[in-house]
Design a protein around this motif. Structure first.
Motif, short mmCIF file in Angstrom:
data_model
loop_
_atom_site.label_atom_id
_atom_site.label_comp_id
_atom_site.label_asym_id
_atom_site.label_seq_id
_atom_site.Cartn_x
_atom_site.Cartn_y
_atom_site.Cartn_z
N ALA A 58 -1.37 -20.38 4.48
CA ALA A 58 0.09 -20.43 4.40
C ALA A 58 0.63 -21.50 5.36
O ALA A 58 1.56 -22.23 5.02
N THR A 59 0.04 -21.60 6.53
CA THR A 59 0.46 -22.59 7.52
C THR A 59 0.13 -24.01 7.06
O THR A 59 0.89 -24.94 7.28
N LEU A 60 -1.01 -24.14 6.40
CA LEU A 60 -1.47 -25.47 5.99
C LEU A 60 -1.00 -25.87 4.59
O LEU A 60 -1.41 -26.91 4.08
N GLU A 61 -0.15 -25.09 3.98
CA GLU A 61 0.28 -25.32 2.59
C GLU A 61 0.73 -26.75 2.31
O GLU A 61 0.29 -27.35 1.33
N PRO A 62 1.58 -27.37 3.13
CA PRO A 62 2.00 -28.75 2.83
C PRO A 62 0.82 -29.73 2.83
O PRO A 62 0.74 -30.63 2.00
N HIS A 63 -0.13 -29.52 3.74
CA HIS A 63 -1.29 -30.40 3.81
C HIS A 63 -2.22 -30.18 2.62
O HIS A 63 -2.78 -31.14 2.07
N VAL A 64 -2.36 -28.93 2.23
CA VAL A 64 -3.20 -28.60 1.08
C VAL A 64 -2.60 -29.22 -0.19
O VAL A 64 -3.31 -29.77 -1.02
N ALA A 65 -1.28 -29.16 -0.31
CA ALA A 65 -0.62 -29.74 -1.48
C ALA A 65 -0.83 -31.25 -1.53
O ALA A 65 -1.10 -31.82 -2.59
N ALA A 66 -0.73 -31.91 -0.39
CA ALA A 66 -0.94 -33.36 -0.33
C ALA A 66 -2.39 -33.71 -0.68
O ALA A 66 -2.64 -34.64 -1.45
N ALA A 67 -3.32 -32.95 -0.15
CA ALA A 67 -4.74 -33.18 -0.44
C ALA A 67 -5.02 -32.94 -1.92
O ALA A 67 -5.78 -33.67 -2.55
N SER A 68 -4.39 -31.93 -2.47
CA SER A 68 -4.57 -31.61 -3.89
C SER A 68 -4.06 -32.75 -4.77
O SER A 68 -4.71 -33.13 -5.74
N GLU A 69 -2.91 -33.29 -4.42
CA GLU A 69 -2.34 -34.41 -5.18
C GLU A 69 -3.24 -35.64 -5.08
O GLU A 69 -3.51 -36.31 -6.08
N TYR A 70 -3.74 -35.91 -3.90
CA TYR A 70 -4.64 -37.04 -3.68
C TYR A 70 -5.93 -36.86 -4.49
O TYR A 70 -6.41 -37.79 -5.16
N ALA A 71 -6.48 -35.64 -4.48
CA ALA A 71 -7.71 -35.35 -5.24
C ALA A 71 -7.46 -35.48 -6.74
O ALA A 71 -8.30 -35.99 -7.47
N SER A 72 -6.28 -35.06 -7.19
CA SER A 72 -5.94 -35.15 -8.60
C SER A 72 -5.90 -36.61 -9.06
O SER A 72 -6.44 -36.96 -10.11
N LYS A 73 -5.29 -37.45 -8.25
CA LYS A 73 -5.24 -38.88 -8.58
C LYS A 73 -6.64 -39.48 -8.59
O LYS A 73 -6.96 -40.31 -9.45
N GLY A 74 -7.47 -39.06 -7.65
CA GLY A 74 -8.84 -39.55 -7.59
C GLY A 74 -9.63 -39.14 -8.83
O GLY A 74 -10.39 -39.94 -9.38
N LEU A 75 -9.43 -37.91 -9.29
CA LEU A 75 -10.10 -37.45 -10.50
C LEU A 75 -9.65 -38.23 -11.72
O LEU A 75 -10.45 -38.54 -12.61
N GLU A 76 -8.36 -38.54 -11.77
CA GLU A 76 -7.84 -39.32 -12.89
C GLU A 76 -8.50 -40.70 -12.93
O GLU A 76 -8.93 -41.15 -13.99
N LYS A 77 -8.58 -41.35 -11.78
CA LYS A 77 -9.20 -42.67 -11.71
C LYS A 77 -10.68 -42.59 -12.06
O LYS A 77 -11.21 -43.45 -12.76
N LEU A 78 -11.34 -41.56 -11.57
CA LEU A 78 -12.75 -41.38 -11.87
C LEU A 78 -12.97 -41.17 -13.36
O LEU A 78 -13.88 -41.74 -13.95
N GLY A 79 -12.10 -40.39 -13.97
CA GLY A 79 -12.19 -40.15 -15.41
C GLY A 79 -11.96 -41.42 -16.22
O GLY A 79 -12.58 -41.61 -17.27
N GLU A 80 -11.08 -42.29 -15.73
CA GLU A 80 -10.83 -43.56 -16.42
C GLU A 80 -12.03 -44.50 -16.31
O GLU A 80 -12.41 -45.15 -17.26
#
Length: 113
Positions: A58-80
């Motif tokens: 709960a305390t780290l939620e903003p950081h987890v959300a940012a990491a999740s977004e970064y990972a999502s973009k990385g997966l998109e690029k990897l998939g491409e």
């Protein structure tokens, strides 16, 4: 994690391993008891860990959300860049067998001529 699990390669690999695991459990009664005990142990540890980690998450939620977004973009690029991740394991194996057969045929032709 959800996006990674939704990739065809990961999803089909999970299905294959899961089916093999279930089949092994059904075929071998002794392994079934060991697997059942291991599953219960993992479930207990997971539940205990989840209750302890929840306040920290709960305390780290903003950081987890940012990491999740970064990972999502990385997966998109990897998939491409690697469309292999969009294919199921069975198709990858089939394509590899076809490629190998073709290469072996080419080598045979070259050697015979």
């Amino acid at each position: 994690v959800k996006e990674l699990a939704s990739l065809s390669l990961v999803s089909s690999a999970y299905d294959t391993v899961s089916a093999a695991y279930a089949s092994t459990k059904e075929s071998h009664p002794y392994l079934r008891s060991v697997c059942d005990a291991a599953e219960k142990g993992v479930q207990s540890v997971t539940e205990a860990t989840a209750s302890c980690v929840q306040p920290v998450l709960a305390t780290l939620e903003p950081h987890v959300a940012a990491a999740s977004e970064y990972a999502s973009k990385g997966l998109e690029k990897l998939g491409e860049k690697l469309p292999l991740f969009q294919k199921p394991v069975e198709q990858i194996l089939s394509d590899t067998k076809e490629l190998m057969s073709s290469r072996v045929a080419d080598v045979k032709d070259a050697v015979s001529s």
